[in-house]
Structures are given as C-alpha cells and as structure tokens.
Design an enzyme around this catalytic site. Structure first.
Site, PDB file in Angstrom:
ATOM      1  N   HIS A  17       1.135  -1.174  -0.096  1.00 13.97           N
ATOM      2  CA  HIS A  17       0.281   0.022  -0.438  1.00 13.97           C
ATOM      3  C   HIS A  17       0.751   0.876   0.332  1.00 13.97           C
ATOM      4  O   HIS A  17       0.757   2.182  -0.891  1.00 13.97           O
ATOM      5  CB  HIS A  17      -1.096   0.321   0.758  1.00 13.97           C
ATOM      6  CG  HIS A  17      -1.692  -1.004   1.314  1.00 13.97           C
ATOM      7  ND1 HIS A  17      -2.124  -1.837   2.547  1.00 13.97           N
ATOM      8  CD2 HIS A  17      -2.701  -1.741   0.741  1.00 13.97           C
ATOM      9  CE1 HIS A  17      -3.081  -2.843   2.274  1.00 13.97           C
ATOM     10  NE2 HIS A  17      -3.314  -3.008   1.125  1.00 13.97           N
ATOM     11  N   LYS A  41     -18.161  -5.627   7.595  1.00 14.98           N
ATOM     12  CA  LYS A  41     -16.729  -6.845   7.700  1.00 14.98           C
ATOM     13  C   LYS A  41     -15.924  -7.049   9.415  1.00 14.98           C
ATOM     14  O   LYS A  41     -16.635  -5.943  10.054  1.00 14.98           O
ATOM     15  CB  LYS A  41     -16.011  -6.494   7.030  1.00 14.98           C
ATOM     16  CG  LYS A  41     -15.642  -7.152   5.610  1.00 14.98           C
ATOM     17  CD  LYS A  41     -14.832  -6.300   4.783  1.00 14.98           C
ATOM     18  CE  LYS A  41     -14.347  -6.960   3.157  1.00 14.98           C
ATOM     19  NZ  LYS A  41     -13.479  -6.314   2.924  1.00 14.98           N
ATOM     20  N   ARG A  90      -1.608  -6.573  -8.160  1.00 11.75           N
ATOM     21  CA  ARG A  90      -0.786  -7.573  -7.636  1.00 11.75           C
ATOM     22  C   ARG A  90       0.228  -8.311  -8.696  1.00 11.75           C
ATOM     23  O   ARG A  90       0.451  -8.381  -9.303  1.00 11.75           O
ATOM     24  CB  ARG A  90      -0.843  -7.829  -6.507  1.00 11.75           C
ATOM     25  CG  ARG A  90      -1.217  -6.937  -5.529  1.00 11.75           C
ATOM     26  CD  ARG A  90      -1.365  -7.134  -4.152  1.00 11.75           C
ATOM     27  NE  ARG A  90      -2.630  -7.928  -3.952  1.00 11.75           N
ATOM     28  CZ  ARG A  90      -3.694  -8.159  -3.132  1.00 11.75           C
ATOM     29  NH1 ARG A  90      -3.006  -8.401  -2.330  1.00 11.75           N
ATOM     30  NH2 ARG A  90      -4.419  -8.595  -3.659  1.00 11.75           N
ATOM     31  N   SER A 129      -2.721  -7.508   3.234  1.00 12.96           N
ATOM     32  CA  SER A 129      -2.938  -7.786   4.670  1.00 12.96           C
ATOM     33  C   SER A 129      -3.382  -9.138   5.025  1.00 12.96           C
ATOM     34  O   SER A 129      -3.287  -9.381   6.865  1.00 12.96           O
ATOM     35  CB  SER A 129      -3.804  -6.598   4.757  1.00 12.96           C
ATOM     36  OG  SER A 129      -4.066  -5.802   4.202  1.00 12.96           O
TER      37      SER A 129
END
Ligand code: PNS
Length: 172
Positions: A17, A41, A90, A129
C-alpha cells in the site's frame, strides 16, 4: 488542483500500500487515502486505528491526507469533488475483482469517477493484508511486509488473544 482517492480496507497497511501511496502522491496534487468503514466485515483493527496507522506511516508525504468513509465510494468521491480513484494491481488474480469495482463505479457515477491502476512493485506483488495477519497469527515474521511500528501493533493484537484469524475478512 488534481486530487485522487486511494480507497481500501488497509487492515493493516502494508509496504505494498505504501508503495502505491508514494507513487500516486507523486502524480496528483493531493492524494486522499480513504479507509472503508465497513460494518459487514470483522476487521483486526478499528477504522480509527487503521486511519492512525496510515497517518503514522505517511507523515513524511505532505500531499497525503488520511480519512475514512462509509457507504458508496461514488457518493464519498462526489462529496469531495474528486474524480479519480487509485487502486494497486498485484497480479492477474486481482484483475476481475478490480475490474468489477472500477466498472461499477463508472456506471454508478455516470462516468464521473474513473479508476487508474498502478502495478504494484514486484517485491510486493504477493503481499496482502490477509497474509500479514495469517503469518502474524502463527508467530511468523512480518518484518518484510509492514513497517516496524505496524508489525508491533499487529503482534500486540494477536498476543492479546482477542482475535480469531478465521473470523477476519478474506480479501486484501
Ligand atoms: O482493500 P479492499 O478491501 O480491497 O478495498 C475495497 C474497496 C474499499 C475499494 C471497495 O470495497 C469499496 O469501494 N467499497 C465501498 C462500497 C462501494 O462503493 N461499492 C460499490 C463498488 S463495488
């Protein structure tokens, strides 16, 4: 003045990030890093903690602001009068998910919110993460993945014993 939003969960912020933040901050006059406050979440860190951690690790970048938002990104972007969202890509596995978000946001905003993608630097291409949390939950070394002050906070959270990794969100 050209501004962009970099939205995400940032639970927690990783070197991947930070790489995107630095590069995007070079391209825009202002970059607003925006943490999604998503009640659906179960994050490892509260939205306030995530904002604080992001502020800590970006304090040397003058044109970066860190905030949180609730609800739709398009509504938040309209309030801020920002027309660009930045996301990191990514690997090809990110593509479908990212394309869906980008297309949905263009549709919902009637073309007023566009998304630009920065390809993550190769050394961070497989960093997420979620893997940081999994590694830390088993006592592994997350030093290569996050700055030391973030690593300390992640380990502390698992040491406190209040977290069950299987309860956490999967993506990112
Ligand atoms: O770091 P993440 O979890 O991959 O980030 C996902 C994020 C925050 C960019 C995305 O979930 C989002 O923008 N959510 C806000 C709700 C929204 O606008 N949904 C419509 C687009 S799918």
């Amino acid at each position: 003045m050209k501004a962009a939003i970099y939205p995400g969960s940032f639970d927690p912020v990783t070197f991947g990030h930070i790489d995107i933040i630095r590069r995007a901050a070079d391209m825009f006059d202002e970059l607003i890093v925006s943490v999604l406050d998503n009640t659906a979440k179960t994050p490892l860190f509260s939205v306030e903690e995530r904002v604080k951690m992001l502020r800590d690790v970006t304090k040397d970048i003058p044109n970066v602001a860190v905030e949180s938002f609730q609800g739709l990104l398009v509504d938040y972007a309209r309030e801020k009068d920002v027309h660009v969202s930045v996301r990191g890509l990514r690997a090809v596995t990110d593509f479908e998910y990212e394309l869906q978000i980008a297309q949905t946001n263009r549709l919902l905003s009637k073309g007023r919110l566009d998304t630009i993608f920065l390809t993550t630097s190769l050394e961070y291409a497989y960093l997420s993460s979620s893997s940081v949390k999994e590694i830390a939950s088993f006592g592994g070394d997350i030093g290569p993945c996050v700055p030391p002050e973030i690593a300390e906070r992640v380990y502390a959270r698992y040491r406190s014993g209040s977290v069950r990794p299987e309860m956490e969100e999967q993506h990112g």
